[in-house]
Design a protein around this motif. Structure first.
Motif, PDB file in Angstrom:
ATOM      1  N   VAL A  76     -73.986   5.590 -44.118  1.00 11.86           N
ATOM      2  CA  VAL A  76     -74.477   4.971 -42.932  1.00 11.86           C
ATOM      3  C   VAL A  76     -74.024   3.505 -43.152  1.00 11.86           C
ATOM      4  CG1 VAL A  76     -76.576   4.271 -41.796  1.00 11.86           C
ATOM      5  CG2 VAL A  76     -76.376   6.484 -42.570  1.00 11.86           C
ATOM      6  N   TYR A  77     -73.900   3.078 -44.393  1.00 15.28           N
ATOM      7  CA  TYR A  77     -73.806   1.560 -44.633  1.00 15.28           C
ATOM      8  C   TYR A  77     -72.493   1.127 -44.233  1.00 15.28           C
ATOM      9  CZ  TYR A  77     -72.874  -2.655 -47.516  1.00 15.28           C
ATOM     10  OH  TYR A  77     -72.505  -3.928 -47.950  1.00 15.28           O
ATOM     11  N   LEU A  78     -71.503   2.096 -44.568  1.00 17.16           N
ATOM     12  CA  LEU A  78     -69.897   2.084 -44.477  1.00 17.16           C
ATOM     13  C   LEU A  78     -69.784   2.113 -42.829  1.00 17.16           C
ATOM     14  CD1 LEU A  78     -68.472   3.846 -47.287  1.00 17.16           C
ATOM     15  CD2 LEU A  78     -68.636   1.469 -47.113  1.00 17.16           C
ATOM     16  N   LEU A  79     -70.548   2.842 -42.081  1.00 20.92           N
ATOM     17  CA  LEU A  79     -70.400   3.124 -40.611  1.00 20.92           C
ATOM     18  C   LEU A  79     -71.044   1.943 -39.823  1.00 20.92           C
ATOM     19  CD1 LEU A  79     -70.321   6.796 -40.302  1.00 20.92           C
ATOM     20  CD2 LEU A  79     -68.336   5.363 -40.663  1.00 20.92           C
ATOM     21  N   SER A  80     -71.996   1.268 -40.390  1.00 21.08           N
ATOM     22  CA  SER A  80     -72.843   0.338 -39.571  1.00 21.08           C
ATOM     23  C   SER A  80     -72.075  -0.714 -39.390  1.00 21.08           C
ATOM     24  CB  SER A  80     -74.054   0.074 -40.298  1.00 21.08           C
ATOM     25  OG  SER A  80     -75.014   1.057 -40.544  1.00 21.08           O
ATOM     26  N   PRO A  81     -72.557  -1.849 -38.199  1.00 23.67           N
ATOM     27  CA  PRO A  81     -71.621  -2.999 -37.999  1.00 23.67           C
ATOM     28  C   PRO A  81     -72.037  -3.963 -38.858  1.00 23.67           C
ATOM     29  CG  PRO A  81     -73.766  -2.470 -36.473  1.00 23.67           C
ATOM     30  CD  PRO A  81     -73.465  -1.143 -37.254  1.00 23.67           C
ATOM     31  N   PRO A  82     -71.397  -4.972 -39.234  1.00 26.91           N
ATOM     32  CA  PRO A  82     -71.418  -5.890 -40.229  1.00 26.91           C
ATOM     33  C   PRO A  82     -72.810  -6.923 -40.077  1.00 26.91           C
ATOM     34  CG  PRO A  82     -69.452  -6.556 -38.829  1.00 26.91           C
ATOM     35  CD  PRO A  82     -69.984  -5.023 -38.539  1.00 26.91           C
ATOM     36  N   TRP A  83     -73.195  -7.038 -38.864  1.00 28.75           N
ATOM     37  CA  TRP A  83     -74.236  -7.801 -38.643  1.00 28.75           C
ATOM     38  C   TRP A  83     -75.778  -7.250 -38.962  1.00 28.75           C
ATOM     39  CZ3 TRP A  83     -77.450  -5.459 -35.476  1.00 28.75           C
ATOM     40  CH2 TRP A  83     -76.761  -4.315 -34.417  1.00 28.75           C
ATOM     41  N   LEU A  84     -75.626  -5.821 -39.239  1.00 27.41           N
ATOM     42  CA  LEU A  84     -76.835  -5.030 -39.627  1.00 27.41           C
ATOM     43  C   LEU A  84     -77.055  -5.243 -41.049  1.00 27.41           C
ATOM     44  CD1 LEU A  84     -79.099  -3.254 -38.279  1.00 27.41           C
ATOM     45  CD2 LEU A  84     -77.750  -1.591 -39.051  1.00 27.41           C
ATOM     46  N   PRO A  85     -78.503  -6.106 -41.292  1.00 24.40           N
ATOM     47  CA  PRO A  85     -78.600  -6.052 -42.733  1.00 24.40           C
ATOM     48  C   PRO A  85     -78.878  -4.943 -43.586  1.00 24.40           C
ATOM     49  CG  PRO A  85     -80.312  -7.429 -41.396  1.00 24.40           C
ATOM     50  CD  PRO A  85     -79.361  -6.290 -40.383  1.00 24.40           C
ATOM     51  N   PRO A  86     -78.431  -4.936 -44.939  1.00 25.26           N
ATOM     52  CA  PRO A  86     -78.422  -3.768 -45.794  1.00 25.26           C
ATOM     53  C   PRO A  86     -79.954  -3.220 -45.965  1.00 25.26           C
ATOM     54  CG  PRO A  86     -77.012  -5.456 -46.690  1.00 25.26           C
ATOM     55  CD  PRO A  86     -77.594  -6.112 -45.572  1.00 25.26           C
ATOM     56  N   PHE A  87     -80.764  -4.164 -46.142  1.00 24.70           N
ATOM     57  CA  PHE A  87     -82.253  -3.679 -45.917  1.00 24.70           C
ATOM     58  C   PHE A  87     -82.636  -3.003 -45.026  1.00 24.70           C
ATOM     59  CE2 PHE A  87     -86.815  -4.743 -45.454  1.00 24.70           C
ATOM     60  CZ  PHE A  87     -87.260  -4.322 -46.465  1.00 24.70           C
ATOM     61  N   THR A  88     -82.241  -3.257 -43.882  1.00 24.76           N
ATOM     62  CA  THR A  88     -82.726  -2.637 -42.563  1.00 24.76           C
ATOM     63  C   THR A  88     -82.019  -1.072 -42.612  1.00 24.76           C
ATOM     64  OG1 THR A  88     -82.637  -4.876 -41.268  1.00 24.76           O
ATOM     65  CG2 THR A  88     -82.543  -2.674 -40.186  1.00 24.76           C
ATOM     66  N   ILE A  89     -80.711  -1.231 -42.941  1.00 22.78           N
ATOM     67  CA  ILE A  89     -80.228   0.106 -43.113  1.00 22.78           C
ATOM     68  C   ILE A  89     -80.912   1.092 -44.078  1.00 22.78           C
ATOM     69  CG2 ILE A  89     -78.015   1.201 -43.835  1.00 22.78           C
ATOM     70  CD1 ILE A  89     -76.346  -1.163 -43.085  1.00 22.78           C
TER      71      ILE A  89
END
Length: 214
Positions: A76-89
């Motif tokens: 999910v981290y690799l596919l998420s948009p760059p503006w989404l914080p890792p903590f939120t993911i």
């Protein structure tokens, strides 16, 4: 003894670990909120008689259960948009992952409600929504609280996986300290103790809940 353990380094790493503990607890709490709500939604959706709903849901639930949490986080981290914080993911993936397990806890709690309760609600001409909200769910959730508490402890202990998506929780903070000072023993031991300090009282509370609601 000084070659194995250095109290000065243990105290030096403690502030960083406490900062990581705040992130760890926050991820657990937010993940549990998602897991508790989504798990209940999944449990109720799986009770619908329509296979067009239950079959795809069962496929998704089984897929999430049968793949490792670490893999899910990184994927999910690799596919998420760059503006989404890792903590939120991190807390979202934790919540969805554990929701699939909590749905089974809710299902068992709902099925444990006596059939007479359903019949009484029907006899009183209660709507389906009021039957669920006023009769079934209060009894079912009361029975599931110990199980939900156990999953909360499990989620808390699995938050170190968040290091894989650059979230600096306790384990990541300890690893960073060890890499800079070459003192992993003190840092990782303190991490274990902090996990114990938080998990043990919670497990005692869950055990009391199990006895009370038995």
């Amino acid at each position: 003894m000084s070659d194995i353990w250095d109290w000065e380094k243990a105290w030096d790493v403690l502030p960083k670990l406490l900062e990581g503990l705040v992130i760890t607890v926050a991820a657990t709490v937010l993940g549990m909120v998602i897991a508790s709500i989504l798990g209940l939604v999944l449990a109720m959706a799986m009770r619908t008689p329509t296979r067009w709903v239950t079959a795809p849901l069962k496929l998704v639930i089984d897929f999430i259960r049968m793949t490792p949490l670490l893999v899910q986080l990184v994927f999910v981290y690799l596919l998420s948009p760059p503006w989404l914080p890792p903590f939120t993911i991190g807390f979202i993936v934790l919540g969805i992952h554990y929701a699939t397990y909590m749905s089974e806890v809710y299902r068992a709690g709902i099925e444990a409600v006596p059939k007479g309760q359903w019949e009484a609600a029907t006899a009183l001409n209660m709507s389906r929504g009021r039957t669920w909200g006023a009769v079934i769910l209060p009894q079912a959730i009361r029975k599931t609280l110990p199980g939900l508490g156990n999953y909360a402890i499990s989620m808390f202990k699995e938050t170190p996986f968040l290091f894989a998506i650059t979230v600096v929780e306790m384990y990541a903070a300890a690893q960073s300290f060890g890499a800079n000072t070459f003192s992993y023993t003190e840092a990782l031991t303190m991490v274990g103790l902090l996990f114990l300090v938080v998990s043990y009282p919670t497990s005692l509370l869950v055990r009391r809940m199990e006895i009370r609601f038995a």
